[in-house]
Motif scaffolding. Structure first.
Motif, PDB file in Angstrom:
ATOM      1  N   GLU A 194       0.716  -1.111  -0.058  1.00 23.75           N
ATOM      2  CA  GLU A 194       0.027  -0.045   0.005  1.00 23.75           C
ATOM      3  C   GLU A 194       0.813   1.346   0.181  1.00 23.75           C
ATOM      4  OE1 GLU A 194      -1.468   1.057   3.953  1.00 23.75           O
ATOM      5  OE2 GLU A 194       0.757   1.125   4.105  1.00 23.75           O
ATOM      6  N   TYR A 195       0.292   2.463  -0.390  1.00 27.97           N
ATOM      7  CA  TYR A 195       1.081   3.613  -0.485  1.00 27.97           C
ATOM      8  C   TYR A 195       2.029   3.851   0.729  1.00 27.97           C
ATOM      9  CZ  TYR A 195      -0.556   5.174  -4.970  1.00 27.97           C
ATOM     10  OH  TYR A 195      -0.939   5.022  -6.151  1.00 27.97           O
ATOM     11  N   PHE A 196       1.758   3.537   1.948  1.00 30.95           N
ATOM     12  CA  PHE A 196       2.731   4.022   3.025  1.00 30.95           C
ATOM     13  C   PHE A 196       3.565   2.798   3.364  1.00 30.95           C
ATOM     14  CE2 PHE A 196      -0.770   6.938   3.208  1.00 30.95           C
ATOM     15  CZ  PHE A 196       0.026   8.013   2.854  1.00 30.95           C
ATOM     16  N   ALA A 197       3.844   1.841   2.539  1.00 31.16           N
ATOM     17  CA  ALA A 197       4.610   0.753   2.633  1.00 31.16           C
ATOM     18  C   ALA A 197       5.911   1.111   3.312  1.00 31.16           C
ATOM     19  CB  ALA A 197       4.587  -0.164   1.565  1.00 31.16           C
ATOM     20  N   LEU A 198       6.715   2.158   2.698  1.00 29.66           N
ATOM     21  CA  LEU A 198       8.016   2.405   3.244  1.00 29.66           C
ATOM     22  C   LEU A 198       8.157   3.340   4.321  1.00 29.66           C
ATOM     23  CD1 LEU A 198       9.835   2.576  -0.178  1.00 29.66           C
ATOM     24  CD2 LEU A 198       9.467   0.586   1.340  1.00 29.66           C
ATOM     25  N   SER A 199       7.027   3.658   4.881  1.00 30.93           N
ATOM     26  CA  SER A 199       7.173   4.737   5.962  1.00 30.93           C
ATOM     27  C   SER A 199       7.562   4.024   7.527  1.00 30.93           C
ATOM     28  CB  SER A 199       5.791   5.200   6.483  1.00 30.93           C
ATOM     29  OG  SER A 199       4.881   4.350   6.840  1.00 30.93           O
TER      30      SER A 199
ATOM     31  N   PHE B 174      -0.505  -8.307  -1.736  1.00 29.84           N
ATOM     32  CA  PHE B 174      -0.295  -7.805  -3.283  1.00 29.84           C
ATOM     33  C   PHE B 174      -1.836  -8.236  -3.912  1.00 29.84           C
ATOM     34  CE2 PHE B 174       0.649  -8.123  -7.714  1.00 29.84           C
ATOM     35  CZ  PHE B 174       1.396  -7.281  -7.951  1.00 29.84           C
ATOM     36  N   ASP B 175      -2.263  -7.101  -4.591  1.00 28.07           N
ATOM     37  CA  ASP B 175      -3.611  -7.315  -5.347  1.00 28.07           C
ATOM     38  C   ASP B 175      -3.398  -7.026  -6.721  1.00 28.07           C
ATOM     39  OD1 ASP B 175      -6.045  -7.296  -6.217  1.00 28.07           O
ATOM     40  OD2 ASP B 175      -6.940  -6.436  -4.356  1.00 28.07           O
ATOM     41  N   ALA B 176      -3.483  -8.147  -7.650  1.00 26.86           N
ATOM     42  CA  ALA B 176      -3.037  -7.838  -8.958  1.00 26.86           C
ATOM     43  C   ALA B 176      -4.236  -6.792  -9.663  1.00 26.86           C
ATOM     44  CB  ALA B 176      -2.806  -9.274  -9.508  1.00 26.86           C
ATOM     45  N   ARG B 177      -5.338  -6.961  -9.137  1.00 25.06           N
ATOM     46  CA  ARG B 177      -6.438  -6.114  -9.637  1.00 25.06           C
ATOM     47  C   ARG B 177      -6.079  -4.659  -9.383  1.00 25.06           C
ATOM     48  NH1 ARG B 177     -11.114  -9.332  -6.824  1.00 25.06           N
ATOM     49  NH2 ARG B 177      -9.276  -8.709  -5.107  1.00 25.06           N
ATOM     50  N   MET B 178      -5.218  -4.386  -8.434  1.00 29.74           N
ATOM     51  CA  MET B 178      -5.118  -2.815  -8.313  1.00 29.74           C
ATOM     52  C   MET B 178      -4.057  -2.215  -8.894  1.00 29.74           C
ATOM     53  SD  MET B 178      -7.050  -2.065  -5.216  1.00 29.74           S
ATOM     54  CE  MET B 178      -6.389  -1.213  -4.153  1.00 29.74           C
ATOM     55  N   ARG B 179      -4.288  -1.393  -9.644  1.00 28.67           N
ATOM     56  CA  ARG B 179      -2.995  -0.768 -10.394  1.00 28.67           C
ATOM     57  C   ARG B 179      -1.739  -0.221  -9.371  1.00 28.67           C
ATOM     58  NH1 ARG B 179      -5.118   3.704 -14.123  1.00 28.67           N
ATOM     59  NH2 ARG B 179      -6.982   2.728 -13.485  1.00 28.67           N
ATOM     60  N   GLN B 180      -2.055   0.321  -8.273  1.00 28.22           N
ATOM     61  CA  GLN B 180      -1.069   0.689  -7.661  1.00 28.22           C
ATOM     62  C   GLN B 180      -0.120  -0.489  -7.162  1.00 28.22           C
ATOM     63  OE1 GLN B 180      -3.111   2.563  -4.392  1.00 28.22           O
ATOM     64  NE2 GLN B 180      -3.000   0.834  -3.007  1.00 28.22           N
TER      65      GLN B 180
ATOM     66  N   GLN C 249       1.294  -2.789  -8.585  1.00 22.94           N
ATOM     67  CA  GLN C 249       2.455  -3.024  -9.384  1.00 22.94           C
ATOM     68  C   GLN C 249       3.377  -1.894  -9.205  1.00 22.94           C
ATOM     69  OE1 GLN C 249       4.331  -5.318 -10.151  1.00 22.94           O
ATOM     70  NE2 GLN C 249       3.150  -6.326 -11.298  1.00 22.94           N
ATOM     71  N   ALA C 250       2.990  -0.529  -9.128  1.00 21.24           N
ATOM     72  CA  ALA C 250       3.848   0.303  -8.875  1.00 21.24           C
ATOM     73  C   ALA C 250       4.337   0.414  -7.690  1.00 21.24           C
ATOM     74  CB  ALA C 250       2.766   1.748  -8.962  1.00 21.24           C
ATOM     75  N   ILE C 251       3.762   0.163  -6.420  1.00 21.15           N
ATOM     76  CA  ILE C 251       4.211  -0.021  -5.177  1.00 21.15           C
ATOM     77  C   ILE C 251       5.418  -1.136  -5.223  1.00 21.15           C
ATOM     78  CG2 ILE C 251       3.926  -0.646  -2.556  1.00 21.15           C
ATOM     79  CD1 ILE C 251       1.054   0.736  -3.289  1.00 21.15           C
ATOM     80  N   ARG C 252       5.040  -2.301  -5.524  1.00 24.75           N
ATOM     81  CA  ARG C 252       6.202  -3.348  -5.821  1.00 24.75           C
ATOM     82  C   ARG C 252       7.602  -2.716  -6.558  1.00 24.75           C
ATOM     83  NH1 ARG C 252       7.146  -8.217  -9.223  1.00 24.75           N
ATOM     84  NH2 ARG C 252       8.455  -9.328  -8.006  1.00 24.75           N
ATOM     85  N   GLN C 253       7.394  -1.865  -7.630  1.00 24.20           N
ATOM     86  CA  GLN C 253       8.305  -1.393  -8.271  1.00 24.20           C
ATOM     87  C   GLN C 253       9.181  -0.559  -7.637  1.00 24.20           C
ATOM     88  OE1 GLN C 253       9.303  -2.739 -11.145  1.00 24.20           O
ATOM     89  NE2 GLN C 253      11.236  -1.485 -10.886  1.00 24.20           N
TER      90      GLN C 253
ATOM     91  N   VAL D  78      14.930  -7.788  -1.942  1.00 23.70           N
ATOM     92  CA  VAL D  78      13.452  -8.046  -2.092  1.00 23.70           C
ATOM     93  C   VAL D  78      13.154  -9.500  -2.489  1.00 23.70           C
ATOM     94  CG1 VAL D  78      11.292  -7.430  -2.909  1.00 23.70           C
ATOM     95  CG2 VAL D  78      13.215  -5.498  -2.811  1.00 23.70           C
ATOM     96  N   PHE D  79      12.527 -10.282  -1.804  1.00 20.46           N
ATOM     97  CA  PHE D  79      12.227 -11.605  -2.222  1.00 20.46           C
ATOM     98  C   PHE D  79      11.442 -11.609  -3.541  1.00 20.46           C
ATOM     99  CE2 PHE D  79      12.333 -12.258   2.334  1.00 20.46           C
ATOM    100  CZ  PHE D  79      13.083 -13.278   2.569  1.00 20.46           C
ATOM    101  N   GLU D  80      11.782 -12.449  -4.410  1.00 17.66           N
ATOM    102  CA  GLU D  80      11.045 -12.594  -5.715  1.00 17.66           C
ATOM    103  C   GLU D  80       9.443 -13.043  -5.393  1.00 17.66           C
ATOM    104  OE1 GLU D  80      13.040 -15.447  -8.835  1.00 17.66           O
ATOM    105  OE2 GLU D  80      14.612 -14.332  -8.354  1.00 17.66           O
ATOM    106  N   THR D  81       9.712 -14.041  -4.448  1.00 19.11           N
ATOM    107  CA  THR D  81       8.036 -14.269  -4.158  1.00 19.11           C
ATOM    108  C   THR D  81       7.182 -13.128  -3.597  1.00 19.11           C
ATOM    109  OG1 THR D  81       9.029 -16.363  -3.556  1.00 19.11           O
ATOM    110  CG2 THR D  81       6.731 -15.850  -2.740  1.00 19.11           C
ATOM    111  N   VAL D  82       5.934 -13.042  -4.145  1.00 20.14           N
ATOM    112  CA  VAL D  82       5.170 -12.029  -3.565  1.00 20.14           C
ATOM    113  C   VAL D  82       4.016 -12.804  -2.816  1.00 20.14           C
ATOM    114  CG1 VAL D  82       3.543 -10.200  -4.394  1.00 20.14           C
ATOM    115  CG2 VAL D  82       5.832 -10.085  -5.315  1.00 20.14           C
ATOM    116  N   ILE D  83       3.569 -12.192  -1.597  1.00 21.62           N
ATOM    117  CA  ILE D  83       2.283 -12.879  -1.074  1.00 21.62           C
ATOM    118  C   ILE D  83       0.967 -12.082  -1.553  1.00 21.62           C
ATOM    119  CG2 ILE D  83       1.549 -13.710   1.146  1.00 21.62           C
ATOM    120  CD1 ILE D  83       4.339 -14.802   0.543  1.00 21.62           C
ATOM    121  N   ARG D  84       0.276 -12.868  -2.214  1.00 17.57           N
ATOM    122  CA  ARG D  84      -1.033 -11.894  -2.646  1.00 17.57           C
ATOM    123  C   ARG D  84      -2.034 -11.938  -1.621  1.00 17.57           C
ATOM    124  NH1 ARG D  84      -1.520 -16.167  -7.655  1.00 17.57           N
ATOM    125  NH2 ARG D  84      -0.391 -17.459  -6.160  1.00 17.57           N
TER     126      ARG D  84
END
Ligand SMILES: Nc1ncnc2c1ncn2[C@@H]1O[C@H](COP(=O)(O)OP(=O)(O)O)[C@@H](O)[C@H]1O
Ligand SMILES: [Mg+2]
Length: 256
Positions: A151-156, A186-192, A194-198, A208-214
């Motif tokens: 989510e947007y504040f992941a890095l705070s 991680f929610d593939a249906r949410m455009r944000q 992928q941006a946050i992952r990037q 960063v682990f290659e594995t993402v927990i959906r």
């Protein structure tokens, strides 16, 4: 000797406990023996693994207070090869009591030392704080997993956490390494998403682990039913993602 991994993030609700329960259970499914040390007074890891803290006779609190050994406090779970060192609400008091002792940051390291040969992996589930118990967990650990909710504040709050890791490495535990940053929910249906992952990848790169927990509602359901995901619903995305993470960790350690 086993590997001790602390799962930390100062933020609550990012998937620390879910990761501890399901990663430990997945490693057990791959033939490893694991111990979960519940260092959070809220005892969610105990709950999620079906351990009723009202019925356990000894907890991490008693170990820290010196009235029980860790060997006495460890209990088995319904999952083969998966054990728990239970938490207790009184751990809040232990935090204050520890402040008055010598070598107060190293108590957990000392307590866990005799257990290290008995397990392939020891997971320390931390509370959402960087208090003395979490400092003890980081001092006792070989590596750290940092779950980041997608989510947007992941890095705070990350600067403070990484600073704490650095200070502990300098002063208390020179071998402490980052096992990895783990993207959760991680929610593939949410455009944000992928941006946050990037953004996380740009920041921490190969850490960063290659594995993402959906995101998977079955994961929270499994906790209500006090079962790890692979027992509750082995075909679910949650079970698959944590199995993949377990395989990735074994592979990186050259044990895959
Ligand atoms: N991948 C996921 N998908 C859906 N819900 C999740 C996922 N991971 C965790 N949750 C839920 O989110 C909440 C917080 O997770 P938890 O692991 O307890 O976080 P923390 O230990 O960091 O506070 C819990 O209700 C949990 O069941
Ligand atoms: Mg938790």
């Amino acid at each position: 000797m086993g590997t001790t991994i602390a799962v930390v993030n100062k933020k609550g609700g990012v998937g620390k406990t879910t990761t501890v329960i399901n990663l430990a259970a997945s490693l057990c499914a791959l033939g490893k023996k694991a111990l979960v040390v519940d260092t959070d007074p809220q005892a969610n890891a105990c709950l999620g693994l079906g351990i009723d803290i009202r019925s356990v006779s000894k907890s991490l609190y008693d170990c820290l207070a010196g009235t029980a050994t860790t060997q006495e406090a460890v209990v088995a779970t319904d999952t083969e090869n998966l054990y728990v060192l239970p938490s207790h609400p009184s751990l809040v008091v232990a935090e204050r009591e520890l402040l008055r002792t010598n070598e107060r940051e190293k108590r957990m390291q000392e307590l866990l030392h005799p257990l290290r040969d008995g397990y392939d992996y020891i997971f320390l589930d931390c509370s959402p704080s960087l208090g003395l118990i979490t400092v003890n967990a980081l001092t006792a650990a070989d590596t750290v997993i940092i779950p980041l909710q997608c989510e947007y504040f992941a890095l705070s709050g990350m600067t403070q956490l990484l600073n704490t890791v650095k200070i502990i490495r300098n002063r208390l535990n020179p071998g402490l390494e980052i096992e990895g940053f783990l993207i959760t929910m991680f929610d593939a249906r949410m455009r944000q998403s992928q941006a946050i992952r990037q953004a996380v990848l740009d920041h921490f790169r190969e850490l960063v682990f290659e594995t993402v927990i959906r995101r998977s509602s079955r994961l929270s359901e499994s906790q209500r039913f006090a079962k790890p995901m692979i027992t509750y619903d082995a075909g679910s995305t949650g079970a698959q993602d944590y199995m993949r993470l377990a395989a990735e960790i074994l592979e990186r350690a050259g044990k895959g």
